[in-house]
Design an enzyme around this catalytic site. Structure first.
Site, PDB file in Angstrom:
ATOM      1  N   ARG A   1       0.833  -1.201   0.000  1.00  0.00           N
ATOM      2  CA  ARG A   1       0.000   0.000   0.000  1.00  0.00           C
ATOM      3  C   ARG A   1       0.870   1.254   0.000  1.00  0.00           C
ATOM      4  NH1 ARG A   1      -5.020  -1.878   0.100  1.00  0.00           N
ATOM      5  NH2 ARG A   1      -5.370  -3.811   1.267  1.00  0.00           N
TER       6      ARG A   1
ATOM      7  N   ASN B   1       4.477   6.347 -13.888  1.00  0.00           N
ATOM      8  CA  ASN B   1       5.103   7.609 -14.255  1.00  0.00           C
ATOM      9  C   ASN B   1       6.554   7.359 -14.677  1.00  0.00           C
ATOM     10  OD1 ASN B   1       2.771   9.066 -13.432  1.00  0.00           O
ATOM     11  ND2 ASN B   1       3.450   8.967 -11.300  1.00  0.00           N
TER      12      ASN B   1
ATOM     13  N   ILE C   1       2.155   4.794   0.945  1.00  0.00           N
ATOM     14  CA  ILE C   1       2.214   5.444   2.249  1.00  0.00           C
ATOM     15  C   ILE C   1       1.385   6.738   2.260  1.00  0.00           C
ATOM     16  CG2 ILE C   1       4.233   6.946   1.913  1.00  0.00           C
ATOM     17  CD1 ILE C   1       5.370   5.748   4.524  1.00  0.00           C
TER      18      ILE C   1
ATOM     19  N   VAL D   1      10.194   8.016  -7.153  1.00  0.00           N
ATOM     20  CA  VAL D   1      10.973   6.848  -6.715  1.00  0.00           C
ATOM     21  C   VAL D   1      11.427   6.128  -7.987  1.00  0.00           C
ATOM     22  CG1 VAL D   1      10.978   4.676  -5.449  1.00  0.00           C
ATOM     23  CG2 VAL D   1       9.681   6.629  -4.559  1.00  0.00           C
TER      24      VAL D   1
ATOM     25  N   HIS E   1       7.223   1.239 -10.803  1.00  0.00           N
ATOM     26  CA  HIS E   1       6.075   0.800 -10.019  1.00  0.00           C
ATOM     27  C   HIS E   1       4.799   1.188 -10.733  1.00  0.00           C
ATOM     28  CE1 HIS E   1       7.607   4.706  -8.682  1.00  0.00           C
ATOM     29  NE2 HIS E   1       6.339   5.076  -8.522  1.00  0.00           N
TER      30      HIS E   1
END
Ligand code: 5GP
Ligand code: ZN
Length: 119
Positions: free
Chosen positions: A31, A89, A33, A98, A102
């Site tokens: 999940r 992205n 944050i 990051v 992902h």
């Protein structure tokens, strides 16, 4: 391959805590944050790949598994019929913060399109 200073590699290695909701041989999901929807999961390869631009020959199955995980999590969270959004992205202009690829899985609310404010 992993990157020693990568946040998500540390989550994969169990060195940082995360609420993990899906695990397979090549992929994990946890999940976000800072959730932007009732369901906001991040689905990542165990292998360190910094951006979409770094996806290489031989990574096709791993990238496909990200989508298989998205589908499974969406079903598990009861989102499959109403709908949900899956987005990745790439680099700063798109909002990547990051640098370990992902998929964002967002659901449980209505979302606008296009995904940026007018003007
Ligand atoms: P990006 O902006 O790169 O597309 O998405 C990065 C996402 O990672 C953001 O939605 C952010 O809230 C999330 N995030 C950043 N640090 C952590 C963390 O330590 N744990 C978790 N679970 N999510 C994080
Ligand atoms: Zn990484």
């Amino acid at each position: 391959m992993s990157s020693a200073d990568c946040l998500f590699c540390k989550i994969v290695a169990g060195e940082l805590p995360a609420e993990i909701i899906y695990e397979s041989e090549s992929v994990i999901a946890f999940r976000d944050i800072n959730a932007k929807a009732p369901t906001h999961a991040l689905i990542i390869p165990r292998q360190h790949i910094a951006t979409i631009n770094d996806i290489g020959e031989g990574d096709e199955a791993t990238v496909g598994h990200l989508y298989m995980a998205a589908k499974a999590i969406a079903a598990e969270e009861g989102l499959a019929d109403d709908g949900y959004r899956v987005v990745m992205n790439c680099n700063e202009a798109a909002g990547q913060t990051v640098f370990h690829i992902h998929l964002h899985l967002l659901g449980g609310r209505t979302m606008g399109w296009p995904p940026w404010p007018p003007g």
